[in-house]
Design a protein around this motif. Structure first.
Motif, mmCIF file in Angstrom:
data_model
loop_
_atom_site.group_PDB
_atom_site.id
_atom_site.type_symbol
_atom_site.label_atom_id
_atom_site.label_comp_id
_atom_site.label_asym_id
_atom_site.label_seq_id
_atom_site.Cartn_x
_atom_site.Cartn_y
_atom_site.Cartn_z
ATOM 1 N N LEU A 54 -11.661 -1.596 8.434
ATOM 2 C CA LEU A 54 -12.717 -1.059 7.549
ATOM 3 C C LEU A 54 -12.341 0.361 7.151
ATOM 4 O O LEU A 54 -12.906 0.931 6.237
ATOM 5 C CB LEU A 54 -14.065 -1.033 8.264
ATOM 6 N N LEU A 106 -22.588 -15.838 3.133
ATOM 7 C CA LEU A 106 -21.840 -14.852 2.352
ATOM 8 C C LEU A 106 -20.306 -14.905 2.513
ATOM 9 O O LEU A 106 -19.582 -15.001 1.508
ATOM 10 C CB LEU A 106 -22.378 -13.456 2.693
ATOM 11 N N TYR A 110 -17.310 -15.781 -0.415
ATOM 12 C CA TYR A 110 -16.190 -14.941 -0.826
ATOM 13 C C TYR A 110 -14.842 -15.602 -0.542
ATOM 14 O O TYR A 110 -13.836 -15.220 -1.112
ATOM 15 C CB TYR A 110 -16.272 -13.569 -0.144
ATOM 16 N N THR B 413 -40.639 -1.731 0.868
ATOM 17 C CA THR B 413 -39.627 -2.585 0.242
ATOM 18 C C THR B 413 -39.651 -2.280 -1.252
ATOM 19 O O THR B 413 -40.575 -1.678 -1.758
ATOM 20 C CB THR B 413 -39.946 -4.076 0.469
ATOM 21 N N LYS B 696 -25.128 0.387 1.110
ATOM 22 C CA LYS B 696 -25.040 -0.351 2.372
ATOM 23 C C LYS B 696 -24.764 -1.828 2.084
ATOM 24 O O LYS B 696 -23.912 -2.439 2.721
ATOM 25 C CB LYS B 696 -26.341 -0.181 3.149
ATOM 26 N N GLU B 697 -25.485 -2.358 1.103
ATOM 27 C CA GLU B 697 -25.301 -3.772 0.770
ATOM 28 C C GLU B 697 -23.855 -4.031 0.344
ATOM 29 O O GLU B 697 -23.241 -5.020 0.745
ATOM 30 C CB GLU B 697 -26.263 -4.174 -0.353
ATOM 31 N N ILE B 700 -21.657 -4.098 3.372
ATOM 32 C CA ILE B 700 -21.813 -5.340 4.144
ATOM 33 C C ILE B 700 -21.080 -6.478 3.451
ATOM 34 O O ILE B 700 -20.346 -7.244 4.072
ATOM 35 C CB ILE B 700 -23.308 -5.693 4.319
ATOM 36 N N ARG B 701 -21.276 -6.533 2.122
ATOM 37 C CA ARG B 701 -20.607 -7.604 1.386
ATOM 38 C C ARG B 701 -19.095 -7.474 1.514
ATOM 39 O O ARG B 701 -18.380 -8.467 1.630
ATOM 40 C CB ARG B 701 -21.009 -7.579 -0.081
ATOM 41 N N LYS B 702 -18.614 -6.254 1.489
ATOM 42 C CA LYS B 702 -17.174 -6.064 1.590
ATOM 43 C C LYS B 702 -16.686 -6.466 2.976
ATOM 44 O O LYS B 702 -15.631 -7.078 3.122
ATOM 45 C CB LYS B 702 -16.804 -4.609 1.298
ATOM 46 N N VAL B 703 -17.472 -6.120 3.988
ATOM 47 C CA VAL B 703 -17.116 -6.517 5.350
ATOM 48 C C VAL B 703 -17.062 -8.047 5.436
ATOM 49 O O VAL B 703 -16.254 -8.624 6.132
ATOM 50 C CB VAL B 703 -18.130 -5.923 6.347
ATOM 51 N N CYS B 704 -17.931 -8.689 4.673
ATOM 52 C CA CYS B 704 -17.954 -10.148 4.665
ATOM 53 C C CYS B 704 -16.882 -10.734 3.756
ATOM 54 O O CYS B 704 -16.822 -11.946 3.566
ATOM 55 C CB CYS B 704 -19.321 -10.646 4.212
ATOM 56 N N ALA B 779 -17.123 0.041 -5.361
ATOM 57 C CA ALA B 779 -16.419 -1.116 -4.816
ATOM 58 C C ALA B 779 -15.111 -0.703 -4.152
ATOM 59 O O ALA B 779 -14.632 -1.363 -3.242
ATOM 60 C CB ALA B 779 -16.155 -2.123 -5.931
ATOM 61 N N PRO B 783 -15.727 0.689 3.114
ATOM 62 C CA PRO B 783 -17.054 0.236 3.534
ATOM 63 C C PRO B 783 -17.581 1.006 4.724
ATOM 64 O O PRO B 783 -18.776 1.203 4.873
ATOM 65 C CB PRO B 783 -16.852 -1.239 3.862
ATOM 66 N N VAL B 784 -16.664 1.483 5.539
ATOM 67 C CA VAL B 784 -17.117 2.138 6.762
ATOM 68 C C VAL B 784 -17.897 3.410 6.471
ATOM 69 O O VAL B 784 -18.756 3.824 7.238
ATOM 70 C CB VAL B 784 -15.905 2.404 7.684
ATOM 71 N N LEU B 787 -21.358 2.539 6.540
ATOM 72 C CA LEU B 787 -21.889 1.949 7.778
ATOM 73 C C LEU B 787 -21.785 2.892 8.976
ATOM 74 O O LEU B 787 -22.443 2.686 9.972
ATOM 75 C CB LEU B 787 -21.148 0.648 8.091
ATOM 76 N N ARG B 788 -20.968 3.925 8.827
ATOM 77 C CA ARG B 788 -20.650 4.772 9.974
ATOM 78 C C ARG B 788 -21.884 5.381 10.606
ATOM 79 O O ARG B 788 -22.041 5.438 11.800
ATOM 80 C CB ARG B 788 -19.681 5.870 9.543
ATOM 81 N N GLU B 790 -24.924 4.419 10.594
ATOM 82 C CA GLU B 790 -26.061 3.535 10.869
ATOM 83 C C GLU B 790 -26.587 3.785 12.262
ATOM 84 O O GLU B 790 -25.810 3.946 13.183
ATOM 85 C CB GLU B 790 -25.619 2.081 10.710
#
Lengths: 239, 790
Positions: A54, A106, A110, B413, B696-697, B700-704, B779, B783-784, B787-788, B790
C-alpha cells in the motif's frame, strides 16, 4: 514469500522527519502465521502497509514472491496486490454506500469475475461466516463484530495468498474478537499466509511467530511451536 | 465577539485556499460581467431621458398605405413642422431636421471628418436639451453661414483654440462661422458624436427638386403642451395628409414618443434608431442573468459542499456552549467576508474589462464611476451581495440546527436532499452553458452564411468613392483615364450602393395592369456600365446601351421579382410610369440583394440616369491594390484638387450591414467562454470536494484491487450523467429559441444537428477533463495516505 532487506520508512511533515522503520530485515514463509507486536507508533502498521504494497519504503529492498517491488509505481503495485493480498483493518474500512454483499463482492468485481461466479462465491462466504441474514444491510446497520467479519470476508473472497490484518480485533469486544481470530486461524490452517498486527498478547499467541518492533527496529522474534503456548511477557521484551 | 468571528472567518478563508480562489474568482467574473452588461442596458434604457421635456417630445412619422399593406416610415416632408405649429395649438414647438452622414471640414488646410451633420432650425435647441458650452442657444443657428460643433469635434479641429467666431470650410458648402459648441451627449438617438449642426438653409435638396410637401426626406419633431396627450393629436393627424394632398391620398401622420425611438422603433427608413432593438437588450439581459446564475450556482454548491466537511467543528462549538445563533453568526461572517472580497474583486475586474467592453459595443463609451452609474452600482452590488449572503445562510442554518450528540456520534449520513439540490444546480449550470454554446455555433454559422451568400453579383474587387461636384462634371474624361489602367476593368456610377433599401415608390401604372394592382417598388438610377461592373446577369431582353444619350430616361431594367409581382408574362417593351420614371422595360436582371440578406428580395426598377447618380464604382482586377488606389486618387486630384476621399472597398461596407450579427456572435462567444470558465471552476471545486470526501472510499477500493481507470470512472460518472441530463434540457430550449430568432431572417440556414452535437461533445470533454484531473490525482495517490490515520 515476503522478504525485506534493510527496509526503512521516513515520514516528512512540516520539515519534521519521523523514522517509522529503520533497517528492518525480516522474512515470512508461505503458510506462516506471523504476529507483529509493539507499542503505539513503533512502526507496526507501516511495516504492514509496505508488506501489503500500500506504500513504498524510503530505503531498502522488499521482495514479494521473489519480485523486488520497492520502487514500483502505484499502478504496478495495484496489479500485484490484486488477488494476492487481502487486507483487514482495525476500523473495518467498509464502504458506507455499499451493502454487505456489495462490499464483499468488490475485489471480485475488480478481478473481472463474471456476475454468476461472483454471486456464488459471495453467497458461499456469507454462509460460512453466518452473515446471510445481513447481506442486504449497510455497514452502519450491523454490529462492530459483524462489520469486521464482513471485512474479513472481503479480504478472503479472492482467495489471496496473504492476509494482512492490522489490529483486526482492536475495535471489538472479546467475544467478537475471538470470533475473528478463529477465522484467521482457520484460514492459516488451510494454507493462507497471515500477518497480523496486534496489541493483544493473547491473540498474538495464535501465531506461530511473533515479531516485536520498537522504535522502528525489530527487537525480538519468537519462533515458536504452534502448540507451545508459553510466551515471554511483553514487558520483558520491550524492557 | 464579532472581531473573533471575523478573525476565525478570515483564517478559514485563508486555510481553504482552493475553495476561496474558486469561489471568489467565479463570483468576481460573474458579477463583473453582469455589471458591465447592466451598465450598458441601463445606458440604453435611459436614452433620451435627459431632455427636460422628454415626455412631451414626439417624432412624426408617415404611414403609407398600399392595398392592405401599411408602411410606417420615419420620414416626413420639410414643410410639416411649420404647418403643425400653425394648425394645432397643442403643438408648442416643432422642428424639421435633415441628417446626412459624415462630411469633411477643412481648417488651416487640414481636412477633418465630421461624423454626422444635421441641418435644422434654432428651435431644435429649444426642443432638445443640449448643453451649450459656448455660444448662445437662441442665436446659434440664426446666421445663414453658422455652424455649431459638438465638443469632441471642436477639440478635434481647434485643439486648445477658442472656436467661437472662427471660419471653417465645409466641403461643397464653403466658408462657415462657428457660433456655438455643445457638450457631447452620448445618450441620445441623435448620434451627435464628433458632429456638427448647420442651418437648414444650407441643406442641398435632392434632385430633381420637388415642393416642400412632396419630398419625404426629413425628420419632424414636435413638442406638445404639458398635458396634451398624444392620442387626441394622433387622431387629428391621421387625416392631415388628406387635407394637404387631397382626399385620394392614402397616408397618415402619427406620433412616436421620443423615448421609444432608440429601442422601440418599428419604422422603416429610420436611420436614427439603434442598430438593434429592445429584443436584443432582453437577450443580453438573459445572457447576463445566465452568467450570474452560473456564478451563483458555484457559490451555493461550494458553500454547501464545504459545510458538510465542517459539521464536526460545529458540533464541537455547540458542546463547548455556543448557542445556535452564535454558530449561525460564525458561518454567516464567513459568507459575508467572502462575498465582500468577491465584490471588491468584481469592481476591479469591471474597471479592467471596461475599455475592452467599450471597444466591443462601440456605440457608447461607458464609465463605471459616472455619477448616475454610481447609484446603479451601489444598488446592484447591494442586491447581488444580499442574494449571495442569503445563499450562504442555508449551510449556516443547517449546520446550526444539528444536535451536537448526533455530530459527535458521527451518525451523520449524506443527506440525499442536499445532494439532489447540488446535482440540480450543476445541471442548471451546464444547461445554460450548453444552450449558450449551441447559440454561439448557430449565430456564427448564420453570420457566415449571410457574409458568404451569393448576392446575385460579384461583390469582390469593387471600389467606390463619392462624387464631388467637380468629379461629376469631369466624370467623362475621368472614366476614360481610369479605364486606361490595366487593372481597372469597369467603371460606373450609381445613386446608392447595394447596402441599404433604395428609395421606394408606389407603382400602379404599367402596361398590362388590368386589375388596378399596386405594388411598392424600389428604384435606383445608374450609369450604363452598371450591370457589367457589378457582373449581374440579364435573364431576358437587353442591357442598357453603353451610350447614355440614346436611352437615358426612357429605358428601364426590372428585376425578376418585379416581373413576378407585376404578373407580366412578356415584360420586354412594356411601359412603366411612376414618379421620376417613365419608360419601357428593355431587360430583366436576375434578382440580386440590394440590402441586408435578412430581408426578402423586393421588386426593383433601374433607370439609366447618370445625372442622378452620386457614387463612382470601379471593378479592379486582384493585385497591387495600393498602386491602383494611388492611381485613382491622382486622377481625382487632377479633376478636383480639394477632393479628400480615398476609394473604399465595397465588401467592407456590405459587411457593416451585419454589425449586429457580428456583435451578437462576439457577445455569445464571450458569454459562452465565461459561462464555460465559471462552470469549469465550479465543477473543479465540486469534484475536488467529492474526491476529498471519497478519499477513504477510493483507498478502500484500491486496496480491494480497483485500477486507476476504474477510480477515475467512478468519480467522473456522476458528473457526466449530470452533463448528459443538461443536454436533454438544453437541446429543445435552444432549438425553439433559435428557430424563433431565425424567423427574423428571410434567408437563413435550417438548423442542423451539428451545433447541438458539437456543443454536447464539448461540454462532455470539458467536464471529463475538469473532473478527470481531480479523479486521476486521487486515483494515483497511495491508498495508505487515506487509511494511515484511521
Amino acid at each position: 514469500m515476503l522478504q525485506t532487506k534493510n527496509l526503512s520508512k521516513i515520514f516528512t511533515t512540516h520539515e519534521v522527519e519521523t523514522t517509522a522503520l529503520n533497517n528492518v530485515n525480516f522474512e515470512v514463509q508461505e503458510g506462516e502465521f506471523v504476529a507483529v507486536m509493539g507499542p503505539s507508533g513503533c512502526g507496526k502498521s507501516t511495516l504492514l502497509h509496505i508488506a501489503g504494497m500500500l506504500d513504498n519504503p524510503t530505503n531498502g529492498e522488499y521482495y514479494f514472491m521473489g519480485e523486488e517491488v520497492s520502487g514500483y509505481s502505484e499502478r504496478k503495485r495495484a496489479r500485484l496486490r490484486k488477488g494476492n493480498i487481502g487486507f483487514v483493518f482495525q476500523s473495518f474500512n467498509l464502504i458506507d454506500e455499499l451493502t454487505v454483499f456489495e462490499n464483499i463482492e468488490l475485489p471480485l468485481l475488480y478481478l473481472g469475475v463474471l456476475a454468476k461466479d461472483r454471486n456464488k462465491r459471495v453467497d458461499d462466504i456469507l454462509e460460512q461466516l453466518e452473515l446471510v441474514p445481513r447481506k442486504n444491510h449497510f455497514p452502519q446497520q450491523i454490529s462492530g463484530g459483524q462489520q469486521q467479519r464482513v471485512a474479513v470476508a472481503r479480504a478472503l473472497i479472492a482467495n489471496p495468498r496473504v492476509i494482512l490484518a492490522d489490529e483486526p480485533t482492536g475495535n471489538l469486544d472479546s467475544s467478537h474478537g475471538d470470533e475473528v481470530m478463529k477465522l484467521l486461524v482457520d484460514l492459516n490452517e488451510n494454507g493462507t499466509t497471515v500477518i497480523m498486527v496486534t496489541h493483544s498478547p493473547a491473540y498474538a499467541d495464535y501465531a506461530n511467530r511473533v515479531i516485536h518492533l520498537f522504535d522502528g527496529h525489530i527487537v525480538t522474534e519468537n519462533l515458536k511451536d504452534k502448540y507451545n503456548k508459553h510466551m515471554q511477557p511483553l514487558s520483558e521484551v520491550t524492557g | 465577539m464579532f472581531f473573533n468571528y471575523f478573525k476565525i472567518a478570515f483564517r478559514n478563508i485563508r486555510r481553504q485556499k482552493l475553495y476561496t480562489i474558486i469561489n471568489v474568482s467565479g463570483l468576481a467574473i460573474g458579477v463583473a460581467t453582469s455589471i458591465l452588461i447592466l451598465l450598458f442596458i441601463y445606458e440604453e434604457l435611459t436614452t433620451d431621458k435627459f431632455h427636460k421635456n422628454a415626455d412631451q417630445i414626439y417624432r412624426v412619422y408617415t404611414v403609407m398605405e398600399d392595398n392592405e399593406k401599411k408602411l410606417p416610415a420615419a420620414l416626413t416632408p420639410s414643410a410639416l413642422a411649420e404647418a403643425l405649429k400653425k394648425d394645432y395649438p397643442e403643438v408648442t414647438d416643432a422642428v424639421c431636421v435633415a441628417r446626412v452622414g459624415g462630411d469633411l471640414i477643412q481648417y488651416q488646410n487640414k481636412w477633418i471628418t465630421a461624423e454626422t451633420i444635421y441641418y435644422t432650425y434654432s428651435s431644435f435647441f429649444d426642443i432638445f436639451s443640449f448643453t451649450f458650452l459656448q455660444g448662445s442657444r437662441t442665436k446659434a443657428l440664426v446666421d445663414p453661414d453658422a455652424i455649431v460643433l459638438t465638443e469632441s469635434l471642436a477639440i478635434k479641429i481647434f485643439k486648445q483654440e477658442n472656436p467661437i467666431g472662427k471660419r471653417l470650410h465645409v466641403r461643397e458648402l464653403g466658408e462657415l462661422k462657428v457660433t456655438g459648441v455643445i457638450k457631447d451627449q452620448k445618450n441620445t438617438h441623435l448620434r451627435l458624436a464628433a458632429g456638427a449642426i448647420l442651418p437648414f438653409g444650407l441643406y442641398k435638396k435632392p434632385q430633381p427638386i420637388r415642393g416642400p410637401w412632396q419630398h419625404f426626406n426629413y425628420t419632424t419633431y414636435v413638442l406638445l403642451q404639458k398635458h396634451a396627450g398624444p392620442e387626441a393629436l394622433n387622431q387629428k393627424l391621421a387625416d392631415y395628409p388628406k387635407k394637404i394632398f387631397g382626399p385620394e391620398v392614402k397616408a397618415r401622420f402619427q406620433l412616436q414618443p421620443l423615448k421609444s425611438i432608440w429601442l422601440h422603433s418599428h419604422l422603416t427608413y429610420d436611420f436614427l434608431k439603434a442598430p438593434y432593438d429592445i429584443r436584443v437588450i432582453y437577450l443580453i439581459l438573459t445572457v447576463a442573468a445566465f452568467i450570474l446564475i452560473t456564478a451563483r450556482v458555484n457559490y451555493v454548491n461550494l458553500t454547501i459542499a464545504q459545510s458538510e466537511t465542517r459539521i464536526a467543528e460545529a458540533g464541537l462549538h455547540k458542546v463547548m456552549g455556543a448557542s445556535r445563533m452564535q454558530v449561525i453568526l460564525k458561518y454567516l461572517t464567513e459568507a459575508i467576508l467572502l462575498v465582500c472580497i468577491a465584490l471588491a474583486c468584481a469592481i476591479i475586474l469591471t474597471e479592467i474589462l471596461l475599455p475592452g467592453f467599450n471597444h466591443l459595443i462601440e456605440i457608447k463609451k461607458l464609465d463605471l464611476f459616472e455619477s448616475k452609474n454610481t447609484v446603479l452600482l451601489i444598488v446592484l452590488l447591494t442586491i447581488i451581495g444580499l442574494v449571495l449572503v442569503i445563499s450562504g445562510t442555508y449551510p449556516a442554518l443547517f449546520i446550526s440546527s444539528l444536535q451536537p450528540a448526533d455530530i459527535i456520534r458521527r451518525q451523520m449520513t449524506a443527506n440525499p436532499k442536499r445532494s439532489v439540490l447540488r446535482k440540480s444546480l450543476v445541471t442548471t449550470q451546464f444547461t445554460i452553458t450548453i444552450m449558450l454554446m449551441i447559440a454561439t455555433f448557430s449565430v456564427y454559422t448564420q453570420l457566415k452564411y449571410m457574409l458568404t451568400k451569393d448576392l446575385g453579383y460579384k461583390q469582390q474587387n469593387l471600389l467606390y468613392l463619392p462624387m464631388s461636384e467637380k468629379v461629376r462634371q469631369g466624370y467623362g474624361s475621368l472614366k476614360e483615364n481610369f479605364l486606361q489602367h490595366k487593372r481597372i476593368s469597369h467603371v460606373t456610377t450609381v445613386l446608392n450602393l447595394p447596402n441599404w433599401r433604395w428609395p421606394s415608390e408606389e407603382l400602379s401604372e404599367w402596361e398590362g395592369n388590368t386589375t388596378g394592382k399596386k405594388l411598392r417598388i424600389y428604384h435606383g438610377s445608374v450609369e450604363g456600365d452598371f450591370i457589367d461592373t457589378f457582373q449581374m446577369q440579364i435573364v431576358r431582353g437587353t442591357n442598357f446601351s453603353q451610350k447614355p444619350s440614346l436611352q437615358s430616361g426612357s429605358s428601364l431594367l426590372v428585376n425578376e421579382e418585379a416581373v413576378r409581382q407585376m404578373g407580366l408574362k412578356e415584360p420586354i417593351g412594356k411601359r412603366l410610369t411612376m414618379w421620376n420614371h417613365d419608360g419601357r422595360i428593355i431587360g430583366v436582371v436576375k434578382n440580386f440583394h440590394f440590402n441586408n440578406v435578412k430581408y426578402k428580395l423586393d421588386p426593383l426598377v433601374l433607370k439609366m440616369d447618370p445625372e442622378e447618380t452620386r457614387i463612382v464604382v470601379l471593378r479592379i482586377l486582384p493585385g497591387n491594390v495600393p498602386e491602383i488606389i494611388s492611381f485613382i486618387t491622382d486622377n481625382l486630384q487632377r479633376v478636383d484638387p480639394n477632393y479628400a476621399f480615398e476609394p473604399e472597398v465595397l465588401t467592407e461596407v456590405l459587411n457593416q450591414m451585419y454589425a449586429l450579427e457580428q456583435k451578437m456572435t462576439q457577445l455569445f462567444i464571450y458569454s459562452t467562454f465565461l459561462a464555460i470558465l465559471i462552470s469549469c471552476l465550479g465543477l473543479f471545486g465540486l469534484s475536488a470536494y467529492t474526491t476529498v470526501k471519497k478519499t477513504k472510499e477510493i483507498a478502500i477500493r484500491k486496496v480491494c484491487g480497483a485500477t486507476t481507470i476504474r477510480i477515475i470512472m467512478l468519480l467522473s460518472v456522476e458528473f457526466i450523467k449530470l452533463v448528459l441530463i443538461s443536454n436533454l434540457i438544453a437541446w429543445p430550449v435552444a432549438y425553439f429559441a433559435l428557430n424563433y430568432w431565425l424567423r427574423n431572417y428571410a434567408y437563413h440556414l435550417t438548423l442542423t444537428v451539428t451545433p447541438f452535437l458539437v456543443s454536447t461533445a464539448l461540454a462532455l470533454i470539458i467536464a471529463i477533463l475538469t473532473v478527470g484531473y481531480q479523479a486521476s490525482k486521487a486515483a494515483r495517490a497511495n491508498p495508505v495516505d487515506a487509511l494511515r490515520y484511521e
